[in-house]
Design a protein around this motif. Sequence first.
Motif, PDB file in Angstrom:
ATOM      1  N   LEU A 146       0.829  -1.208   0.000  1.00 35.89           N
ATOM      2  CA  LEU A 146       0.000   0.000   0.000  1.00 35.89           C
ATOM      3  C   LEU A 146       0.861   1.254   0.000  1.00 35.89           C
ATOM      4  CD1 LEU A 146      -2.690   1.616   0.563  1.00 35.89           C
ATOM      5  CD2 LEU A 146      -2.153   1.282   2.994  1.00 35.89           C
ATOM      6  N   ASN A 147       1.758   1.353   0.958  1.00 32.49           N
ATOM      7  CA  ASN A 147       2.532   2.582   1.112  1.00 32.49           C
ATOM      8  C   ASN A 147       3.524   2.800  -0.017  1.00 32.49           C
ATOM      9  OD1 ASN A 147       1.542   3.801   3.584  1.00 32.49           O
ATOM     10  ND2 ASN A 147       2.305   1.976   4.628  1.00 32.49           N
ATOM     11  N   VAL A 148       4.164   1.731  -0.481  1.00 31.13           N
ATOM     12  CA  VAL A 148       5.095   1.869  -1.604  1.00 31.13           C
ATOM     13  C   VAL A 148       4.371   2.438  -2.814  1.00 31.13           C
ATOM     14  CG1 VAL A 148       6.404   0.555  -3.307  1.00 31.13           C
ATOM     15  CG2 VAL A 148       6.759   0.134  -0.879  1.00 31.13           C
ATOM     16  N   ASN A 149       3.171   1.943  -3.085  1.00 28.01           N
ATOM     17  CA  ASN A 149       2.459   2.384  -4.283  1.00 28.01           C
ATOM     18  C   ASN A 149       1.818   3.754  -4.110  1.00 28.01           C
ATOM     19  OD1 ASN A 149       2.421   0.178  -6.530  1.00 28.01           O
ATOM     20  ND2 ASN A 149       2.320  -0.924  -4.584  1.00 28.01           N
ATOM     21  N   VAL A 150       1.355   4.077  -2.911  1.00 33.30           N
ATOM     22  CA  VAL A 150       0.832   5.430  -2.685  1.00 33.30           C
ATOM     23  C   VAL A 150       1.929   6.459  -2.914  1.00 33.30           C
ATOM     24  CG1 VAL A 150       0.033   7.037  -0.914  1.00 33.30           C
ATOM     25  CG2 VAL A 150      -1.081   4.819  -1.153  1.00 33.30           C
ATOM     26  N   TYR A 151       3.101   6.235  -2.318  1.00 33.93           N
ATOM     27  CA  TYR A 151       4.161   7.234  -2.447  1.00 33.93           C
ATOM     28  C   TYR A 151       4.808   7.217  -3.832  1.00 33.93           C
ATOM     29  CZ  TYR A 151       3.864   8.574   2.430  1.00 33.93           C
ATOM     30  OH  TYR A 151       3.425   9.070   3.638  1.00 33.93           O
ATOM     31  N   ARG A 152       4.756   6.087  -4.508  1.00 37.95           N
ATOM     32  CA  ARG A 152       5.243   6.070  -5.897  1.00 37.95           C
ATOM     33  C   ARG A 152       4.344   6.917  -6.789  1.00 37.95           C
ATOM     34  NH1 ARG A 152       5.127   0.587  -7.325  1.00 37.95           N
ATOM     35  NH2 ARG A 152       7.327   0.361  -6.728  1.00 37.95           N
TER      36      ARG A 152
ATOM     37  N   TRP B 108       5.055  -1.628  17.774  1.00 37.54           N
ATOM     38  CA  TRP B 108       5.564  -2.230  16.542  1.00 37.54           C
ATOM     39  C   TRP B 108       6.652  -1.317  15.959  1.00 37.54           C
ATOM     40  CZ3 TRP B 108       3.836  -6.839  14.241  1.00 37.54           C
ATOM     41  CH2 TRP B 108       4.396  -7.119  12.993  1.00 37.54           C
ATOM     42  N   PRO B 109       7.822  -1.863  15.632  1.00 34.74           N
ATOM     43  CA  PRO B 109       8.926  -1.001  15.189  1.00 34.74           C
ATOM     44  C   PRO B 109       8.797  -0.536  13.751  1.00 34.74           C
ATOM     45  CG  PRO B 109       9.606  -3.304  15.158  1.00 34.74           C
ATOM     46  CD  PRO B 109       8.216  -3.281  15.751  1.00 34.74           C
ATOM     47  N   MET B 110       9.308   0.633  13.477  1.00 31.84           N
ATOM     48  CA  MET B 110       9.521   1.160  12.129  1.00 31.84           C
ATOM     49  C   MET B 110       8.231   1.286  11.325  1.00 31.84           C
ATOM     50  SD  MET B 110      13.074  -0.846  11.226  1.00 31.84           S
ATOM     51  CE  MET B 110      13.371   0.094   9.722  1.00 31.84           C
ATOM     52  N   VAL B 111       7.170   1.689  11.994  1.00 32.71           N
ATOM     53  CA  VAL B 111       5.905   1.903  11.297  1.00 32.71           C
ATOM     54  C   VAL B 111       6.062   2.998  10.252  1.00 32.71           C
ATOM     55  CG1 VAL B 111       3.515   2.695  11.567  1.00 32.71           C
ATOM     56  CG2 VAL B 111       4.489   1.068  13.203  1.00 32.71           C
ATOM     57  N   SER B 112       6.772   4.060  10.589  1.00 30.60           N
ATOM     58  CA  SER B 112       6.937   5.198   9.678  1.00 30.60           C
ATOM     59  C   SER B 112       8.348   5.252   9.090  1.00 30.60           C
ATOM     60  CB  SER B 112       6.614   6.509  10.402  1.00 30.60           C
ATOM     61  OG  SER B 112       7.435   6.656  11.559  1.00 30.60           O
ATOM     62  N   ARG B 113       8.876   4.080   8.813  1.00 30.87           N
ATOM     63  CA  ARG B 113      10.151   3.989   8.121  1.00 30.87           C
ATOM     64  C   ARG B 113       9.933   3.278   6.783  1.00 30.87           C
ATOM     65  NH1 ARG B 113      10.737   7.347  11.262  1.00 30.87           N
ATOM     66  NH2 ARG B 113      12.229   7.518  12.955  1.00 30.87           N
ATOM     67  N   PRO B 114      10.772   3.548   5.775  1.00 29.29           N
ATOM     68  CA  PRO B 114      10.525   3.001   4.433  1.00 29.29           C
ATOM     69  C   PRO B 114      10.499   1.479   4.402  1.00 29.29           C
ATOM     70  CG  PRO B 114      12.169   4.756   4.352  1.00 29.29           C
ATOM     71  CD  PRO B 114      11.934   4.454   5.802  1.00 29.29           C
TER      72      PRO B 114
ATOM     73  N   LEU C 152      13.713  -0.441   3.999  1.00 27.62           N
ATOM     74  CA  LEU C 152      14.546  -0.596   5.200  1.00 27.62           C
ATOM     75  C   LEU C 152      13.932  -1.576   6.193  1.00 27.62           C
ATOM     76  CD1 LEU C 152      15.583   3.127   5.902  1.00 27.62           C
ATOM     77  CD2 LEU C 152      16.946   1.317   4.822  1.00 27.62           C
ATOM     78  N   GLY C 153      12.823  -2.197   5.806  1.00 27.00           N
ATOM     79  CA  GLY C 153      12.148  -3.125   6.709  1.00 27.00           C
ATOM     80  C   GLY C 153      10.996  -2.514   7.466  1.00 27.00           C
TER      81      GLY C 153
END
Length: 639
Positions: free
Chosen positions: A355-361, A376-382, A385-386
């Motif tokens: 979802l996020n990859v395609n929204v920001y693309r 939950w870790p890295m919710v707002s990280r790319p 990067l995991g």
Amino acid sequence: MASHGGIRHGVSRLTDHDIYLFREGRHFRLYEKLGAHVMDVDGEEGVLFAVWAPNARTVSVVGDFNGWNPETHCLASRSDSSGIWEGFVPGVGEGALYKFHIRSNVGGYEVAKADPFAFFGEAPANTASIVRGLDYGWSDGDWMRDRWRVNAAQAPMSVYEAHLGSWRRDENGYSLNYTELARDLPGYVRDLGFTHVEFLPVMEHPFFGSWGYQTTGYFSPSSRQGTPQQFMDLVNALHREGVGVILDWVPSHFPGDQHGLHFFDGTHLYEHEDPRTGFHPEWNSWIFNFGRYEVRSFLVSSALFWLDRYHVDGLRVDAVASMLYLDYSREDGQWVPNEYGGKENIDAIEFLRTLNVNVYREYPDVQTIAEESTAWPMVSRPAYLGGLGFGMKWNMGWMHDTLEYFTLDPVYRKFHHDKLTFNLWYAFTENFMLPLSHDEVVYGKGSLYGKMPGDDWQKRANLRLLYGYMFAMPGKKLLFMGAEIGQHGEWSHDGQVQWDLLESEGGRGLYRFLRDLNRVMRSEPGMYERDFEDGGFEWVDFHDSDSSIISFLRKDAHGGGAVLAVFNFTPVPRENYEVGVPEPGHWHELLNSDSEWYGGSGWGNYGGLDTRPVVSHGRPQSLCLHIPPLGMVLFRHED
């Protein structure tokens, strides 16, 4: 081209490549292909209907154009085993009511379903879909061209959260429609100084009391308040006033209403079959099967649809924690571990990243925001990067600690000083938004005003202090409607904001303070440019628990432009209170929450102070302050 019963077969908007992407879970513009589309075929205008129902024995389109007869307009199943049924009905046009009548291959199940891709529908409690185009003459070109500046992580962001059905009602007690909201809401939000609005889900939902969180129409704004074009009018009007639009979006679950997605073709098509995975016990709703590729295509298409066709500037994704954990709201034995024996929902994780990859693309100038209530870790990280790939995450820990602290009688606050300071240990682990949302003023929790201790004066002083603390802390800001005037009662979706408070001195004072708080926040780069960087925040003193006072600096992207924020969380004014500062000279008082203009007592520092060469808090210069009772003061150094 075959024809049967007034319907033509062999007409399609789908190519082989579309089918390939759909089955791979990578078709993110399905709303252009499935559903109901007015078109011209061989000089004859009509509607092409298409629906995914792989376990159906027959599918027909029924509507007001054929007396709702399932025998007259039977769709044809594609020969590519995609499970898509299609048919072109001549003579049908915009405004036609329709459903898909499905006879299942399983158990003799038979049902009439609303179109999952409908752009419009009947107002509940009616449930038919309506043929509707989305043509619109947008006039927000300047906004769309430059919105990347407003939505950037380094930009000031304060969000006015609103439930459109209960923001304001007319003289007859009815919710304002989209046209009336377009008339009243944009100017109000602009005057308050908020950069964005966030709407509780506007997508069609059968039960008004669900506030939109039990969605059935993932491509349709609720017809309770108008047409798609009228909702576009609202977005357009907000953009023309310089206000961004964020929509609440709910991919976590959906209701079991018969006309909706549940048991769509006589099987659990959109949801998991096993109730331990597919049914949500807390919300009595159904959980999407995130591992089914066609479902991923459906959901990501919905997200992109609102960004594409409605010019929306961001999506706040609801209940992310319920998606991430297989044991969410379940006891032992009521959930199924993943293939590794863990409780993480691997399919949901992959879906959220997709979802996020395609929204920001597709739309790099928007934001996605996660309501995620765990660690939950890295919710707002790319994603590369995991991380999950969101732009921001609601800081629920900050919200809980802050409200718990503010509900205390000030005499006890010194024993809970850590509630104010602990969040800085994790404040930069995510791109946080600080929310005081609708969830905090419902279900017996009372209003923010009602949570505050003391008499009326102290309650309003505490509210000004609360808002000042929120706006000065690192992170973007969100405040639910009514809080700007100190609404006394708990929010009810059947009511409206207590607008009579704007006629009171207390309500007007709070409104003025929040307006000026927004103004100062937006005009001081130190207050927003480094919301997500630890270098933008520096404690002056967090140790003075006996006085319940904290002080800190906010710094801009160049490490300068410092704003000094000092807070007194007791009703005792503090005279000649020494605070160390990094620069000698004059410090201008930007804002004082105790100003009489805001309903305060007028205790202050005469507009500013000069430093003294007295060492304090490890700094060579200091200010000798008068800190108001239950008050906040902001200062900026003047060169």
